[in-house]
Design a protein around this motif. Structure first.
Motif, mmCIF file in Angstrom:
data_model
loop_
_atom_site.group_PDB
_atom_site.id
_atom_site.type_symbol
_atom_site.label_atom_id
_atom_site.label_comp_id
_atom_site.label_asym_id
_atom_site.label_seq_id
_atom_site.Cartn_x
_atom_site.Cartn_y
_atom_site.Cartn_z
ATOM 1 N N VAL A 12 0.838 -1.199 0.000
ATOM 2 C CA VAL A 12 0.000 0.000 0.000
ATOM 3 C C VAL A 12 0.874 1.250 0.000
ATOM 4 N N GLN A 13 1.945 1.249 0.782
ATOM 5 C CA GLN A 13 2.839 2.408 0.822
ATOM 6 C C GLN A 13 3.508 2.638 -0.525
ATOM 7 N N VAL A 14 3.916 1.563 -1.184
ATOM 8 C CA VAL A 14 4.549 1.697 -2.501
ATOM 9 C C VAL A 14 3.564 2.298 -3.501
ATOM 10 N N VAL A 15 2.325 1.826 -3.475
ATOM 11 C CA VAL A 15 1.309 2.345 -4.402
ATOM 12 C C VAL A 15 1.050 3.827 -4.120
ATOM 13 N N LEU A 16 0.981 4.183 -2.829
ATOM 14 C CA LEU A 16 0.729 5.589 -2.486
ATOM 15 C C LEU A 16 1.891 6.494 -2.902
ATOM 16 N N LEU A 17 3.100 5.985 -2.820
ATOM 17 C CA LEU A 17 4.275 6.806 -3.149
ATOM 18 C C LEU A 17 4.648 6.765 -4.632
ATOM 19 N N ALA A 18 4.097 5.821 -5.366
ATOM 20 C CA ALA A 18 4.428 5.688 -6.780
ATOM 21 C C ALA A 18 3.900 6.894 -7.563
ATOM 22 N N PRO A 19 4.671 7.315 -8.561
ATOM 23 C CA PRO A 19 4.256 8.475 -9.358
ATOM 24 C C PRO A 19 3.216 8.109 -10.419
ATOM 25 N N ILE A 20 2.131 7.491 -9.986
ATOM 26 C CA ILE A 20 1.061 7.126 -10.916
ATOM 27 C C ILE A 20 -0.196 7.894 -10.529
ATOM 28 N N LYS A 21 -1.026 8.139 -11.525
ATOM 29 C CA LYS A 21 -2.266 8.863 -11.262
ATOM 30 C C LYS A 21 -3.378 7.856 -11.016
ATOM 31 N N LEU A 22 -3.967 7.986 -9.840
ATOM 32 C CA LEU A 22 -5.102 7.159 -9.478
ATOM 33 C C LEU A 22 -6.294 8.066 -9.207
ATOM 34 N N PRO A 23 -7.485 7.540 -9.339
ATOM 35 C CA PRO A 23 -8.663 8.351 -8.989
ATOM 36 C C PRO A 23 -8.595 8.784 -7.519
ATOM 37 N N VAL A 24 -9.160 9.928 -7.214
ATOM 38 C CA VAL A 24 -9.114 10.491 -5.869
ATOM 39 C C VAL A 24 -9.721 9.517 -4.860
ATOM 40 N N LYS A 25 -10.832 8.897 -5.221
ATOM 41 C CA LYS A 25 -11.488 7.950 -4.315
ATOM 42 C C LYS A 25 -10.568 6.774 -3.996
#
Length: 66
Positions: A12-25
Motif C-alpha cells: 500500500v505504501q509503494v502504491v501511495l508513493l508511486a508516481p502514478i495517477k489514481l482516482p481520488v477515491k
C-alpha cells in the motif's frame, strides 16, 4: 499473521508513493487502508510484548520445578 500485515502495508505504501495517477477515491481508500494496517500492526506488537514475559516466566518456573 504479522508478516502478512507488514507485506500488505508495504505494498500500500509503494502504491501511495508511486508516481502514478489514481482516482481520488482510490487514493482515499488506500490511505484509510494504510492507517488501518498501521493500527493492526501496533495491536499485534503490543500483544506480542504482553505475552512474551508471561511465557518466559512460565518456562523459568517450569525449569526450577525440575
Amino acid at each position: 499473521m504479522k508478516k502478512i500485515v507488514r507485506k500488505i502495508s508495504q505494498v500500500v505504501q509503494v502504491v501511495l508513493l508511486a508516481p502514478i495517477k489514481l482516482p481520488v477515491k482510490a487514493l482515499q481508500v488506500l490511505k484509510y487502508v494504510a492507517v488501518g494496517l498501521g493500527i493492526i500492526e501496533t495491536v499485534l506488537d503490543q500483544e506480542k510484548e504482553e505475552s512474551g514475559p508471561t511465557e518466559t516466566t512460565g518456562k523459568e518456573g517450569f525449569k526450577h520445578g525440575h
